[in-house]
Design a protein around this motif. Structure first.
Motif, PDB file in Angstrom:
ATOM      1  N   GLN A  58       0.853  -1.183   0.000  1.00  0.00           N
ATOM      2  CA  GLN A  58       0.000   0.000   0.000  1.00  0.00           C
ATOM      3  C   GLN A  58       0.893   1.238   0.000  1.00  0.00           C
ATOM      4  O   GLN A  58       2.061   1.176   0.355  1.00  0.00           O
ATOM      5  CB  GLN A  58      -0.924   0.019   1.218  1.00  0.00           C
ATOM      6  N   THR A  59       0.320   2.336  -0.458  1.00  0.00           N
ATOM      7  CA  THR A  59       1.069   3.588  -0.388  1.00  0.00           C
ATOM      8  C   THR A  59       1.170   4.002   1.072  1.00  0.00           C
ATOM      9  O   THR A  59       0.332   3.620   1.895  1.00  0.00           O
ATOM     10  CB  THR A  59       0.364   4.701  -1.183  1.00  0.00           C
TER      11      THR A  59
ATOM     12  N   SER B  14       3.243   5.981   9.073  1.00  0.00           N
ATOM     13  CA  SER B  14       3.986   6.697   8.026  1.00  0.00           C
ATOM     14  C   SER B  14       4.592   7.939   8.664  1.00  0.00           C
ATOM     15  O   SER B  14       4.270   8.285   9.806  1.00  0.00           O
ATOM     16  CB  SER B  14       3.085   7.094   6.851  1.00  0.00           C
TER      17      SER B  14
ATOM     18  N   ASN C 267      -1.615  11.337  -5.535  1.00  0.00           N
ATOM     19  CA  ASN C 267      -0.257  11.389  -4.992  1.00  0.00           C
ATOM     20  C   ASN C 267       0.767  11.602  -6.107  1.00  0.00           C
ATOM     21  O   ASN C 267       0.421  11.746  -7.284  1.00  0.00           O
ATOM     22  CB  ASN C 267       0.058  10.121  -4.184  1.00  0.00           C
TER      23      ASN C 267
ATOM     24  N   SER D 218       2.673   9.661  -7.531  1.00  0.00           N
ATOM     25  CA  SER D 218       2.691   8.595  -8.532  1.00  0.00           C
ATOM     26  C   SER D 218       1.456   8.624  -9.418  1.00  0.00           C
ATOM     27  O   SER D 218       1.272   7.745 -10.266  1.00  0.00           O
ATOM     28  CB  SER D 218       2.806   7.233  -7.840  1.00  0.00           C
TER      29      SER D 218
ATOM     30  N   LYS E  92      -1.721   8.379  -8.378  1.00  0.00           N
ATOM     31  CA  LYS E  92      -2.783   7.514  -7.891  1.00  0.00           C
ATOM     32  C   LYS E  92      -3.601   8.233  -6.816  1.00  0.00           C
ATOM     33  O   LYS E  92      -3.047   8.973  -6.004  1.00  0.00           O
ATOM     34  CB  LYS E  92      -2.187   6.239  -7.287  1.00  0.00           C
TER      35      LYS E  92
ATOM     36  N   ILE F 102      -5.303   8.622  -3.338  1.00  0.00           N
ATOM     37  CA  ILE F 102      -5.059   8.031  -2.019  1.00  0.00           C
ATOM     38  C   ILE F 102      -5.991   8.675  -0.999  1.00  0.00           C
ATOM     39  O   ILE F 102      -6.347   9.842  -1.130  1.00  0.00           O
ATOM     40  CB  ILE F 102      -3.593   8.226  -1.575  1.00  0.00           C
TER      41      ILE F 102
ATOM     42  N   MET G 275       8.760   3.346  -3.151  1.00  0.00           N
ATOM     43  CA  MET G 275       7.519   3.783  -3.772  1.00  0.00           C
ATOM     44  C   MET G 275       7.748   4.554  -5.073  1.00  0.00           C
ATOM     45  O   MET G 275       6.928   4.501  -5.983  1.00  0.00           O
ATOM     46  CB  MET G 275       6.746   4.677  -2.796  1.00  0.00           C
TER      47      MET G 275
END
Length: 344
Positions: A31-32, A81, A103, A105, A107, A109, A232
């Motif tokens: 997962q992120t 995190s 995010n 990347s 994606k 979130i 990541m």
């Protein structure tokens, strides 16, 4: 307490890998990094979690001391995190019905939804500092997410203005920094990776938010600026998109990564006059570099920084590495520093 550090002091950015008995690394890897709570990552019952996290912190501190690091952190052993531990402790945010942002990347979130005025009802990490201070007699550093990054990692349904949201976060970070120094921190670091990830927005009010958060701090504040966890984000840009803008902020030291990114150290010249925490550990691989490889990464930057204010560090957090790799990399970093101290 006064800082008594050798030339080229060594440290890590903040996080170290958590023991497998404490955190489910398989779930973490798939997962992120969470921006809201992710309690399912912990393997310890809630009523035993604080005690287990304390024990893991002791192990993290000992691993840094055994490796020979000069500045130690708590390894962020209590955090799911780097940012959610603090961000979800604030009032004015809804983390049970989260919002969403895209995010770095690309994606979506889940993130805290800001539904009221951002407030900090009590110090969030002061106990963490007191515990760290009690288990180590070395220079200690604690990290807290920066205001710009937290603003970017939230869905605003209250302020209606990005700058106002960032400045609200700056106020709570400012109060937290004061409490962290009062609790015994020698260095406080704010983590601001989204200054790099969102440079267009950052140029509008990023430096202003950082300045407000840091002004009047009772001790040195470092600012960590990175390209994201190597686990990541594998593709690194050739340079930083937000560095010169930090020159006029009151941060003492800017933490940058150069190992995995092969950053041209000439990009650091606009920050002359500030300390640089030079990331020279490549965290994209568990392979432990030799001290000579690390020393060469430092040597290439010596003409572009103020050597007397240079800290040798990791590129980013070591959270996603195997514990043995993290220990080996820290040991090699300390050995490289010993070599370099005989040269500069």
């Amino acid at each position: 307490m006064a800082l008594t550090l050798p030339p080229l002091p060594t440290s890590v950015v903040g996080s170290l890998p958590q023991p497998g008995w404490l955190l489910d690394h398989d779930k973490l890897a798939h997962q992120t990094p969470p921006r809201v709570r992710a309690r399912e990552l912990w393997r310890v019952a809630p009523e035993l979690l604080e005690e287990a996290q304390d024990d893991a912190t002791r192990l993290a501190v000992r691993s840094q001391e055994t490796a020979g690091l000069d500045i130690v952190t708590d390894g962020e052993q209590r955090r799911e995190s780097y940012s959610n531990h603090f961000a979800t402790a604030l009032e004015g945010v809804d983390v049970d019905q989260p919002g969403s942002v895209i995010n770095r990347s690309g994606k979506p979130i889940p993130v805290p939804r800001v539904v009221g005025e951002i407030r900090r009802p009590q110090p969030v990490q002061a106990r963490d500092v007191r515990f760290l201070r009690a288990v180590s007699d070395r220079t200690v550093k604690i990290t807290v997410p920066g205001p710009f990054t937290m603003a970017q990692q939230s869905q605003d349904e209250h302020y209606g203005d990005g700058r106002a949201l960032a400045m609200a976060y700056a106020e709570v970070v400012r109060a937290e920094i004061a409490d962290l120094f009062a609790a015994g921190a020698d260095i406080v670091q704010i983590d601001e990776p989204w200054l790099q990830a969102r440079p267009e927005v950052a140029r509008q009010y990023g430096a202003e938010a950082v300045t407000r958060a840091v002004e009047g701090a009772a001790g040195p504040v470092h600012l960590h600026l990175c390209f994201g966890y190597a686990a990541m984000v594998s593709e690194r840009p050739e340079g930083y998109s937000f560095l010169p803008e930090l020159a006029d902020t009151p941060v003492d030291t800017v933490s940058v990564e150069t190992a995995q990114s092969h950053l041209d150290p000439a990009q650091l010249r606009p920050l002359r006059g500030k300390g640089i925490a030079l990331g020279v550990l490549d965290l994209s691989t568990p392979e432990v570099e030799t001290p000579e490889v690390i020393a060469d990464r430092v040597r290439r930057a010596l003409d572009d920084v103020d050597v007397e204010r240079l800290v040798l560090s990791s590129d980013c957090g070591l959270k996603y590495l195997p514990r043995e790799s993290a220990a080996g990399k820290m040991r090699a970093l300390a050995q490289a520093a010993e070599v370099l101290r005989g040269e500069v």
